[in-house]
Design a protein around this motif. Sequence first.
Motif, PDB file in Angstrom:
ATOM      1  N   LEU A  41     -13.163  30.111 -27.649  1.00 37.81           N
ATOM      2  CA  LEU A  41     -11.897  30.826 -27.803  1.00 37.81           C
ATOM      3  C   LEU A  41     -11.076  30.907 -26.518  1.00 37.81           C
ATOM      4  O   LEU A  41      -9.966  31.435 -26.537  1.00 37.81           O
ATOM      5  CB  LEU A  41     -12.153  32.236 -28.356  1.00 37.81           C
ATOM      6  N   MET A  42     -11.591  30.381 -25.435  1.00 35.50           N
ATOM      7  CA  MET A  42     -10.817  30.364 -24.188  1.00 35.50           C
ATOM      8  C   MET A  42      -9.508  29.601 -24.359  1.00 35.50           C
ATOM      9  O   MET A  42      -8.539  29.860 -23.666  1.00 35.50           O
ATOM     10  CB  MET A  42     -11.616  29.716 -23.058  1.00 35.50           C
ATOM     11  N   GLY A  43      -9.481  28.672 -25.281  1.00 35.24           N
ATOM     12  CA  GLY A  43      -8.282  27.883 -25.525  1.00 35.24           C
ATOM     13  C   GLY A  43      -7.465  28.350 -26.720  1.00 35.24           C
ATOM     14  O   GLY A  43      -6.570  27.645 -27.172  1.00 35.24           O
ATOM     15  N   ASP A  44      -7.763  29.528 -27.256  1.00 36.43           N
ATOM     16  CA  ASP A  44      -7.053  30.042 -28.427  1.00 36.43           C
ATOM     17  C   ASP A  44      -5.574  30.217 -28.111  1.00 36.43           C
ATOM     18  O   ASP A  44      -5.190  30.491 -26.973  1.00 36.43           O
ATOM     19  CB  ASP A  44      -7.659  31.383 -28.858  1.00 36.43           C
ATOM     20  N   ARG A  45      -4.736  30.088 -29.115  1.00 35.17           N
ATOM     21  CA  ARG A  45      -3.296  30.207 -28.911  1.00 35.17           C
ATOM     22  C   ARG A  45      -2.860  31.657 -28.671  1.00 35.17           C
ATOM     23  O   ARG A  45      -1.794  31.892 -28.118  1.00 35.17           O
ATOM     24  CB  ARG A  45      -2.538  29.607 -30.093  1.00 35.17           C
ATOM     25  N   ALA A  46      -3.685  32.624 -29.082  1.00 29.50           N
ATOM     26  CA  ALA A  46      -3.318  34.037 -28.927  1.00 29.50           C
ATOM     27  C   ALA A  46      -3.875  34.604 -27.616  1.00 29.50           C
ATOM     28  O   ALA A  46      -5.073  34.527 -27.355  1.00 29.50           O
ATOM     29  CB  ALA A  46      -3.846  34.843 -30.105  1.00 29.50           C
ATOM     30  N   LEU A  47      -2.995  35.177 -26.823  1.00 25.62           N
ATOM     31  CA  LEU A  47      -3.399  35.746 -25.542  1.00 25.62           C
ATOM     32  C   LEU A  47      -4.456  36.840 -25.712  1.00 25.62           C
ATOM     33  O   LEU A  47      -5.399  36.932 -24.932  1.00 25.62           O
ATOM     34  CB  LEU A  47      -2.170  36.316 -24.818  1.00 25.62           C
ATOM     35  N   VAL A  48      -4.325  37.652 -26.743  1.00 28.19           N
ATOM     36  CA  VAL A  48      -5.291  38.730 -26.970  1.00 28.19           C
ATOM     37  C   VAL A  48      -6.693  38.159 -27.200  1.00 28.19           C
ATOM     38  O   VAL A  48      -7.680  38.695 -26.701  1.00 28.19           O
ATOM     39  CB  VAL A  48      -4.857  39.608 -28.172  1.00 28.19           C
ATOM     40  N   VAL A  49      -6.772  37.067 -27.933  1.00 29.40           N
ATOM     41  CA  VAL A  49      -8.066  36.429 -28.209  1.00 29.40           C
ATOM     42  C   VAL A  49      -8.635  35.830 -26.921  1.00 29.40           C
ATOM     43  O   VAL A  49      -9.822  35.987 -26.631  1.00 29.40           O
ATOM     44  CB  VAL A  49      -7.925  35.353 -29.309  1.00 29.40           C
ATOM     45  N   ARG A  50      -7.795  35.169 -26.148  1.00 28.33           N
ATOM     46  CA  ARG A  50      -8.264  34.616 -24.868  1.00 28.33           C
ATOM     47  C   ARG A  50      -8.745  35.726 -23.941  1.00 28.33           C
ATOM     48  O   ARG A  50      -9.760  35.578 -23.260  1.00 28.33           O
ATOM     49  CB  ARG A  50      -7.149  33.801 -24.192  1.00 28.33           C
ATOM     50  N   SER A  51      -8.046  36.842 -23.923  1.00 28.25           N
ATOM     51  CA  SER A  51      -8.455  37.976 -23.084  1.00 28.25           C
ATOM     52  C   SER A  51      -9.797  38.539 -23.535  1.00 28.25           C
ATOM     53  O   SER A  51     -10.651  38.870 -22.703  1.00 28.25           O
ATOM     54  CB  SER A  51      -7.397  39.079 -23.131  1.00 28.25           C
ATOM     55  N   ALA A  52     -10.003  38.641 -24.835  1.00 26.61           N
ATOM     56  CA  ALA A  52     -11.287  39.109 -25.362  1.00 26.61           C
ATOM     57  C   ALA A  52     -12.395  38.134 -24.969  1.00 26.61           C
ATOM     58  O   ALA A  52     -13.504  38.550 -24.610  1.00 26.61           O
ATOM     59  CB  ALA A  52     -11.219  39.268 -26.879  1.00 26.61           C
ATOM     60  N   ALA A  53     -12.086  36.850 -25.007  1.00 28.50           N
ATOM     61  CA  ALA A  53     -13.075  35.840 -24.625  1.00 28.50           C
ATOM     62  C   ALA A  53     -13.464  35.981 -23.157  1.00 28.50           C
ATOM     63  O   ALA A  53     -14.645  35.915 -22.806  1.00 28.50           O
ATOM     64  CB  ALA A  53     -12.534  34.439 -24.906  1.00 28.50           C
ATOM     65  N   VAL A  54     -12.485  36.228 -22.304  1.00 28.08           N
ATOM     66  CA  VAL A  54     -12.766  36.434 -20.881  1.00 28.08           C
ATOM     67  C   VAL A  54     -13.641  37.671 -20.699  1.00 28.08           C
ATOM     68  O   VAL A  54     -14.601  37.664 -19.923  1.00 28.08           O
ATOM     69  CB  VAL A  54     -11.457  36.555 -20.069  1.00 28.08           C
ATOM     70  N   ASP A  55     -13.336  38.722 -21.423  1.00 26.02           N
ATOM     71  CA  ASP A  55     -14.139  39.945 -21.337  1.00 26.02           C
ATOM     72  C   ASP A  55     -15.590  39.687 -21.711  1.00 26.02           C
ATOM     73  O   ASP A  55     -16.514  40.143 -21.029  1.00 26.02           O
ATOM     74  CB  ASP A  55     -13.571  41.043 -22.236  1.00 26.02           C
TER      75      ASP A  55
END
Length: 70
Positions: A41-55
């Motif tokens: 999900l690091m490459g997901d189009r949604a910033l919220v999803v990418r942020s959750a992935a980083v977390d």
Amino acid sequence: GQSKPELERAYRRKEWFMRSAALLAMRNVDRKQALKWAHELMGDRALVVRSAAVDVVSEIGGLSSAPVLW
């Protein structure tokens, strides 16, 4: 056990909030699977999803996952 198939269905949904919620819930069910999803999900189009992935990566990934963040 029982929640994994439901989370997998949510993970594949087109709505960003379903993918994000699935990832964050999987963190409490199967940490190894959550880490795998987070990498994907690091490459997901949604910033919220990418942020959750980083977390998730920063929480359970350890130093071995650090290159994914860069």
